[in-house]
Motif scaffolding. Structure first.
Motif, PDB file in Angstrom:
ATOM      1  N   PRO A   1       4.752  -5.573  25.378  1.00  0.00           N
ATOM      2  CA  PRO A   1       4.701  -4.280  24.690  1.00  0.00           C
ATOM      3  C   PRO A   1       4.534  -4.405  23.180  1.00  0.00           C
ATOM      4  O   PRO A   1       3.853  -3.585  22.559  1.00  0.00           O
ATOM      5  CB  PRO A   1       6.044  -3.639  25.062  1.00  0.00           C
ATOM      6  N   ALA A   2       5.142  -5.420  22.569  1.00  0.00           N
ATOM      7  CA  ALA A   2       5.004  -5.582  21.121  1.00  0.00           C
ATOM      8  C   ALA A   2       3.567  -5.908  20.733  1.00  0.00           C
ATOM      9  O   ALA A   2       3.069  -5.448  19.700  1.00  0.00           O
ATOM     10  CB  ALA A   2       5.952  -6.678  20.627  1.00  0.00           C
ATOM     11  N   ARG A   3       2.864  -6.680  21.548  1.00  0.00           N
ATOM     12  CA  ARG A   3       1.458  -7.007  21.241  1.00  0.00           C
ATOM     13  C   ARG A   3       0.556  -5.806  21.478  1.00  0.00           C
ATOM     14  O   ARG A   3      -0.423  -5.618  20.750  1.00  0.00           O
ATOM     15  CB  ARG A   3       1.009  -8.191  22.095  1.00  0.00           C
ATOM     16  N   VAL A   4       0.869  -4.995  22.483  1.00  0.00           N
ATOM     17  CA  VAL A   4       0.080  -3.778  22.688  1.00  0.00           C
ATOM     18  C   VAL A   4       0.268  -2.840  21.501  1.00  0.00           C
ATOM     19  O   VAL A   4      -0.691  -2.234  21.008  1.00  0.00           O
ATOM     20  CB  VAL A   4       0.494  -3.097  24.007  1.00  0.00           C
ATOM     21  N   ARG A   5       1.487  -2.731  21.011  1.00  0.00           N
ATOM     22  CA  ARG A   5       1.749  -1.880  19.847  1.00  0.00           C
ATOM     23  C   ARG A   5       0.985  -2.377  18.626  1.00  0.00           C
ATOM     24  O   ARG A   5       0.574  -1.566  17.769  1.00  0.00           O
ATOM     25  CB  ARG A   5       3.253  -1.864  19.576  1.00  0.00           C
ATOM     26  N   ARG A   6       0.798  -3.660  18.509  1.00  0.00           N
ATOM     27  CA  ARG A   6       0.094  -4.226  17.359  1.00  0.00           C
ATOM     28  C   ARG A   6      -1.325  -3.701  17.253  1.00  0.00           C
ATOM     29  O   ARG A   6      -1.876  -3.593  16.156  1.00  0.00           O
ATOM     30  CB  ARG A   6       0.102  -5.752  17.467  1.00  0.00           C
ATOM     31  N   GLY A   7      -1.944  -3.386  18.379  1.00  0.00           N
ATOM     32  CA  GLY A   7      -3.310  -2.874  18.355  1.00  0.00           C
ATOM     33  C   GLY A   7      -3.431  -1.405  18.690  1.00  0.00           C
ATOM     34  O   GLY A   7      -4.543  -0.927  18.939  1.00  0.00           O
ATOM     35  N   PHE A   8      -2.300  -0.668  18.704  1.00  0.00           N
ATOM     36  CA  PHE A   8      -2.376   0.739  19.113  1.00  0.00           C
ATOM     37  C   PHE A   8      -3.119   1.580  18.086  1.00  0.00           C
ATOM     38  O   PHE A   8      -3.699   2.614  18.438  1.00  0.00           O
ATOM     39  CB  PHE A   8      -0.977   1.301  19.338  1.00  0.00           C
ATOM     40  N   ARG A   9      -3.121   1.175  16.823  1.00  0.00           N
ATOM     41  CA  ARG A   9      -3.834   1.959  15.810  1.00  0.00           C
ATOM     42  C   ARG A   9      -5.309   2.077  16.158  1.00  0.00           C
ATOM     43  O   ARG A   9      -5.925   3.144  15.963  1.00  0.00           O
ATOM     44  CB  ARG A   9      -3.633   1.313  14.444  1.00  0.00           C
ATOM     45  N   ASN A  10      -5.902   1.022  16.692  1.00  0.00           N
ATOM     46  CA  ASN A  10      -7.312   1.074  17.090  1.00  0.00           C
ATOM     47  C   ASN A  10      -7.505   1.955  18.330  1.00  0.00           C
ATOM     48  O   ASN A  10      -8.527   2.644  18.451  1.00  0.00           O
ATOM     49  CB  ASN A  10      -7.828  -0.336  17.373  1.00  0.00           C
ATOM     50  N   ILE A  11      -6.534   1.933  19.239  1.00  0.00           N
ATOM     51  CA  ILE A  11      -6.632   2.771  20.438  1.00  0.00           C
ATOM     52  C   ILE A  11      -6.444   4.236  20.077  1.00  0.00           C
ATOM     53  O   ILE A  11      -7.118   5.110  20.624  1.00  0.00           O
ATOM     54  CB  ILE A  11      -5.591   2.302  21.478  1.00  0.00           C
ATOM     55  N   ARG A  12      -5.547   4.511  19.148  1.00  0.00           N
ATOM     56  CA  ARG A  12      -5.268   5.894  18.759  1.00  0.00           C
ATOM     57  C   ARG A  12      -6.521   6.569  18.200  1.00  0.00           C
ATOM     58  O   ARG A  12      -6.729   7.777  18.400  1.00  0.00           O
ATOM     59  CB  ARG A  12      -4.155   5.914  17.711  1.00  0.00           C
ATOM     60  N   ALA A  13      -7.360   5.820  17.520  1.00  0.00           N
ATOM     61  CA  ALA A  13      -8.570   6.411  16.946  1.00  0.00           C
ATOM     62  C   ALA A  13      -9.505   6.953  18.023  1.00  0.00           C
ATOM     63  O   ALA A  13     -10.306   7.860  17.754  1.00  0.00           O
ATOM     64  CB  ALA A  13      -9.285   5.373  16.088  1.00  0.00           C
TER      65      ALA A  13
END
Length: 488
Positions: free
Chosen positions: A416-428
């Motif tokens: 989960p911590a690694r998924v959160r690391r890239g969530f900014r790109n997914i949020r876009a």
């Protein structure tokens, strides 16, 4: 062809994430946009959340820190609707298609918050054996769906804060009942499906929970303390015997091997992590109930709650060369060897919930805010649960943005911590329903030099409702009340 299938899967995953974000935004009934942006700030902040005010500096948070605190203290969340939304999401299942749920309590410690009401003494493990402490805080009962293999992922579905007037077992039973009802309404269980397995640790009265939830399509598996004494099934009644039939056979003391009869089922399984895992199971084992404590107000004869008792012994544990056996009680009788192996392996999956609690506290900042009002703590807790649900839905979309010293993760094994690391790109790419902030100016605040002339009230810690635990104590209290009534 494979690339087209992967693209279609990503589009579907993004659509599910966007639908949940829209539904979550509708669940926010007051300070809606600010609460939604606060959740996005938790998802996209660089590194672990250290302070609540620091989230206002995230680019995804377009409002000031004053609006942030206003949302946490005075916002509103339609928790019932959010619970139904979480229950309608895709859930992990075991290899046989069974839903596995785990219930556990995690504490939000508030030892110095004398002005915070409804705090209880929370059991906390210290460093080293025998160093447990009781620290004031807010305990939360959390239920999550488990995955079949070793993982740090769970699907958190419900959380309830235990108050000073609550009976823990009754609250847990109502919580499980409501959750199972929502899962059935969402189509996760139907006639002919295997029963939902609910796993508990030793802090729960699993036998009483089995009685309270007997009308639901659930099987309960719980850990027993090693000093418990259980009862064997009553022997067959001999012809010509008069008198009341026996309810219990001999005693089975978990700490005394001399009282153990020959088990009906034994299994041995070689594991890579624990060495040889050996189990022994006894059928129709039950506790001896008495008219005291939780069964004080029970009308009629006390029930005989029969189940399967399982003893699990492994060669070694990580960091422990001489592990103690684990005793489990299953709410069904007649367990076969395959069932016994499935049950103890399911119990080990309960520890995946500990990874979720660690993520909540150390990465997402669940217990970081110094909140006074317990209702604000509930609001922040459900915000963190919604954040975790979005991380789980974004799991197939995330890239492995690992640090130089981290090992590459296998496909589908991102934490989960690694998924959160890239969530900014997914949020876009996902839907963003929050509206733009309106221009405003800060309020006047307290005049300089003025003192607070309305200090907050201070509250005691612990249970406020005293329950009678035996028939004799209840009768004594009744006679005392009669004497006091006669005096007046």
């Amino acid at each position: 062809m494979d690339s087209l299938l992967e693209h279609a899967a990503d589009v579907e995953s993004l659509a599910v994430l966007s639908r949940f974000r829209l539904d979550f935004h509708r669940c926010l009934t007051a300070r809606r946009d600010e609460l939604f942006e606060l959740a996005d700030a938790v998802l996209c902040a660089d590194g672990p959340v250290r302070t609540l005010a620091g989230l206002s500096l995230a680019p995804e948070h377009r409002r000031g820190h004053g609006a942030l605190y206003d949302a946490v203290n005075y916002g509103e969340i339609a928790i019932g609707r959010l619970r139904r939304s979480l229950a309608g999401l895709p859930l992990p299942r075991a290899a046989d298609g069974r839903l596995m749920l785990a219930a556990d309590v995690s504490n939000w410690l508030r030892p110095g918050a004398a002005t915070s009401p409804e705090r209880l003494f929370c059991h906390v493990y210290g460093r080293g054996k025998g160093q447990a402490q009781m620290i004031p805080g807010w305990p939360y009962s959390v239920i999550a769906a488990l995955e079949p293999g070793r993982t740090s992922w769970t699907a958190v579905l419900d959380a309830v804060r235990l108050g000073p007037d609550n009976d823990g077992t009754e609250v847990t039973a109502a919580q499980v009942r409501d959750l199972v009802t929502r899962l059935i309404e969402a189509g996760h269980w139907g006639e002919g499906d295997p029963a939902i397995l609910v796993v508990f640790d030793a802090g729960y009265d699993v036998t009483r929970l089995a009685y309270l939830l007997a009308d639901l399509p659930v099987d309960l598996l719980g850990r027993l303390r090693s000093d418990r004494v259980m009862q064997l099934p009553a022997p067959p009644r001999q012809p010509g015997t008069v008198g009341r039939p026996r309810k219990h056979g001999g005693e089975l003391a978990l700490a005394d091997p001399a009282t153990w009869p020959a088990p009906q089922t034994t299994t041995s399984t070689l594991t890579a992590r624990y060495g040889m895992a050996v189990t022994a199971a006894w059928d129709r084992v039950h506790p001896r109930l008495t008219h005291r404590a939780a069964w004080l107000d029970h009308d009629g004869d006390l029930p005989v709650l029969e189940g399967t008792l399982i003893r699990l012994q492994v060669d070694h544990l990580p960091g422990d060369r001489d592990p103690k056996p684990v005793w489990l009680w299953f709410s069904r009788t007649g367990a076969l060897p395959g069932d016994v192996d499935r049950l103890w392996q399911s119990f080990l999956r309960r520890f995946d919930l500990e990874h979720t609690f660690r993520l909540f506290k150390q990465v997402l900042g669940w217990t970081i805010p110094k909140i006074r009002d317990p209702r604000a703590a509930d609001r922040w807790t459900w915000l963190i649960i919604a954040v975790h649900a979005q991380l789980r839905l974004a799991r197939p979309l995330a890239d492995d943005l690992r640090l130089p010293w981290e090992r590459p993760a296998l496909p589908g094994r991102l934490t989960p911590a690694r998924v959160r690391r890239g969530f900014r790109n997914i949020r876009a790419k996902a839907v963003q329903p929050a509206g733009a902030p309106k221009p405003s100016k800060p309020g006047p605040g307290r005049p300089p030099g003025s003192k607070n002339r309305r200090p907050a009230p201070r509250h005691d810690v612990g249970k406020t409702t005293k329950r009678q635990r035996t028939v004799q104590s209840r009768a004594k209290a009744g006679r005392l009340n009669d004497k006091l009534s006669a005096c007046f």
